[in-house]
Write an enzyme that holds these catalytic residues in place. Sequence first.
Site, PDB file in Angstrom:
ATOM      1  N   MET A 113       9.440  28.318  -3.229  1.00  9.10           N
ATOM      2  CA  MET A 113       9.459  30.076  -3.439  1.00  9.10           C
ATOM      3  C   MET A 113       9.967  30.351  -4.072  1.00  9.10           C
ATOM      4  O   MET A 113      10.265  29.765  -4.831  1.00  9.10           O
ATOM      5  CB  MET A 113      10.996  30.139  -2.473  1.00  9.10           C
TER       6      MET A 113
ATOM      7  N   ARG B 223       1.489  28.005  -9.852  1.00  9.69           N
ATOM      8  CA  ARG B 223       2.136  26.563 -10.134  1.00  9.69           C
ATOM      9  C   ARG B 223       1.065  25.323  -9.335  1.00  9.69           C
ATOM     10  O   ARG B 223       1.827  24.498  -9.471  1.00  9.69           O
ATOM     11  CB  ARG B 223       3.509  26.089 -10.033  1.00  9.69           C
TER      12      ARG B 223
ATOM     13  N   PHE C 156      12.482  22.117  -1.501  1.00  8.18           N
ATOM     14  CA  PHE C 156      12.483  20.649  -2.886  1.00  8.18           C
ATOM     15  C   PHE C 156      10.624  21.071  -3.928  1.00  8.18           C
ATOM     16  O   PHE C 156       9.749  21.229  -2.852  1.00  8.18           O
ATOM     17  CB  PHE C 156      12.018  19.602  -2.571  1.00  8.18           C
ATOM     18  N   GLU C 157      10.848  21.885  -4.304  1.00  5.85           N
ATOM     19  CA  GLU C 157       9.557  22.129  -5.477  1.00  5.85           C
ATOM     20  C   GLU C 157       9.097  21.709  -7.007  1.00  5.85           C
ATOM     21  O   GLU C 157      10.107  20.630  -7.493  1.00  5.85           O
ATOM     22  CB  GLU C 157       9.528  23.800  -5.717  1.00  5.85           C
ATOM     23  N   GLY C 158       8.163  21.782  -7.675  1.00  9.58           N
ATOM     24  CA  GLY C 158       8.214  21.004  -8.657  1.00  9.58           C
ATOM     25  C   GLY C 158       8.010  20.370  -8.985  1.00  9.58           C
ATOM     26  O   GLY C 158       7.288  19.628  -8.257  1.00  9.58           O
TER      27      GLY C 158
END
Length: 607
Positions: A1, A9, A392-394
Site C-alpha cells: 500500500m 515495485r 508487510f511489503e518490500g
Amino acid sequence: MERTGPTVRFSGLLAVCSATLLAAATLVASAPTVSAADADLVRNGGFEAGLDGWNCANRSGAAVTAPKRSGDYALKATPAGNDHAKCSQTITVKPNSTYTLSAWVQGSHVYLGASGTGTTDVSTWTQSPAAWKQLTTTFATGPSTTSVSVYTHGWYGTPDHYVDDLTLIGPGGEPVVIPAVPAGLKTTALTSSSVALSWNAVSGASGYHVYRGGTKVATATGPSATVTGLTPSTAYSFQVSATNAAGESAKSAAITATTTEGGGGGDTKLPARALVGYLHSSFANGSGYTRMADVPDSWDVINLAFGEPTSVTSGDIRFSLCPVAECPNVESEAEFKAAIKAKQAAGKKVLISIGGQNGQVQLASTAARDAFVTSVSKIIDTYGLDGLDIDFEGHSLSLNTGDTDFRSPTSPVIVNLISAVKSLKAKYGSDFVLTMAPETFFVQLGYQFYGSGPWGGQDPRAGAYLPVIHALRDDLTLLHVQDYNSGPIMGLDNQYHSMGGADFHIAMTDMLLAGFPVAGDTGKVFPGLRPDQVAIGLPASTQAGNGHTTPAEVNKALDCLIKKTSCGSYQTHGTWSDLRGLMTWSINWDRFNNWEFSRNFDGYFGN
C-alpha cells in the site's frame, strides 16, 4: 500500500548463471553401437504429427515447415520471459539398460537431455549453430526405472530454436498398466478446516489424486494427504485414485469425515459480502484526510494505515493520528476512539494495519518478535480495535537459502512472524480478526518460483508469504492480495496475466481458491483457502495505484468467480459462490473519486 502516487515495485528474478549449467553439460561426439533388438522409442520424433506426444511448456512449441531437416515438419520453440521453452515426452524403458538419445538442432543455446533415469540424468547442448547440428548423449537406467522424460529446451531471453529427428535408441520397456484402485482409505486427523487421509500404497502407482465430493482437490506422491480449506462442523465425502504414465485408476470407495467445531479465523461475524478499505489515519497524501466518523456505512472492515516500526528490525510498532500540520481536519484522539466505538456498534470491524510501503518490518530475532506482540497489543488495547492486518511489503519477508518447503519454514523473519501472530490470536481469542494484504510477488508468483530457488540466484522474496498464510490459515479471517502494482503473473492455465482487467483478478483469485504446486513441485501443493476467507484487492482510482480496474471489469470478475459467467478465456477451477468480497486502497482515494468503488460494490451486491 502506498502513501504517494503509484510506483511499480515488481522485482525481476535473477537468472541462474548459464555458465555453470553449460560447464555441467556433457557433449558426446559419437553414439555407441546398439544391438539389433534396440528400437527408436520416441513417439513423433520428427514432429510430422505436430506436437502429438509432446508437452511444450506455456504453449512455447509449434510444428513448422521451415526450417526442417527431413520430412515436412520440425519443432519451433520460443523462449519467453522466465520460460525457456521446454518440450518433453515420457517414454517407457527397461531397468538396467543403456540408451542413446539424439536430436538435430538449429538456433541459439539448444539443450537435449533425459531425466528420471534412476542413475545420472544427462544433458548436452550447443551454442548457436547456423545449420542443423546433431546432439547425442547416452544414459543407463536404474534397477527400478520404467520410464524417463526426454526433453529439449532453449535458454532465457534467446531467440527461437528448432529441433528435428529426435530419437531414443534402446530396448523397449514393458507396457505400463493402469494401477489398481486404492484400498483402505481412512481419516487420520481432523481439525475445524482440514481432514488428514491415508490409504494403502498401490503397486506401480507414481501418484494419487484425492477427490472431495467428486472434485479433485489434492495430489500426492505417497499414500497420504491432508485436505485443507474446509468449513467447521461440516461433513465431506472423500475418494482417492492411483495414477501412473498409463492413466488413472477408478476412484476408491467413498468415506465421510466431519470437521471439528470452529475455533480459528472463521468469519468473525462479517457479512456474507464484505467491503474492506484502508483509512489513511497516520498521514495525508493527495487524496486528503478522512475522519473515522465520515467513513460511510458501506465499509465493513476498516484498516488503519499504518502502524510502523521504530526501526526495520526492532519489532516495536507505533501508531498515532496524522499531525495537525499535515492534516488540518484531523479529529482529536477522543473523537477518533469514539468514532471507532460507533463503527463497532454498527457491526463494523476496525483493525490496525502494520507495514505498508514505508513500514519495513523484519522480525529477525525473538526479541523483535516479543516486541511486536507487546507493541501491537498496546495499540489494539489503546484504541479498542478488533484485530490486525498484516501488510508487510518490500523486504520485510524473504526466505533464507535452503528454506525450500513452505510447510515447514526455517527463515527467522517467517518463523517469528507466525509465532507473533499466534500469540496475539491466543491473547484475544476467537473474535480476533486477522487479515493479510500481500502483493502478488509474494503469493501467486510462488507457482513458478519460491525463494532463491534450487540453484540460488532467484529473488529470495518470491512466494515468501506462502508459509505465513499456510501456517495461519485456521486463524485467517481474510486474505486480500493486492492485484495491482504487479508485473505479469502466470496463472493455473500456464499463461501470463496482466493487471487492469477482469482476467487478472479471475486468474489470481482462482489460484488462491484452487491451490497450486509451489515452484511447480507437485509434492508441495499450497492448499486452496475457503472462499469466505478471500477478497479481491484493487485500487479505488487511477491515482491510487497501477492496475486500476473499471467497475464494469470488476463486475465481470465477480460474475466469473461467483457465478462462472463472463469468464473470458480463463476457466476457473470451481464456482466460488461464497467469495467474501473486495478490498481497496483506499477509503480516502475512493472518496477522492466520488465513492465510485464502494457505490459499485453496493450496487452489485444489492446493498
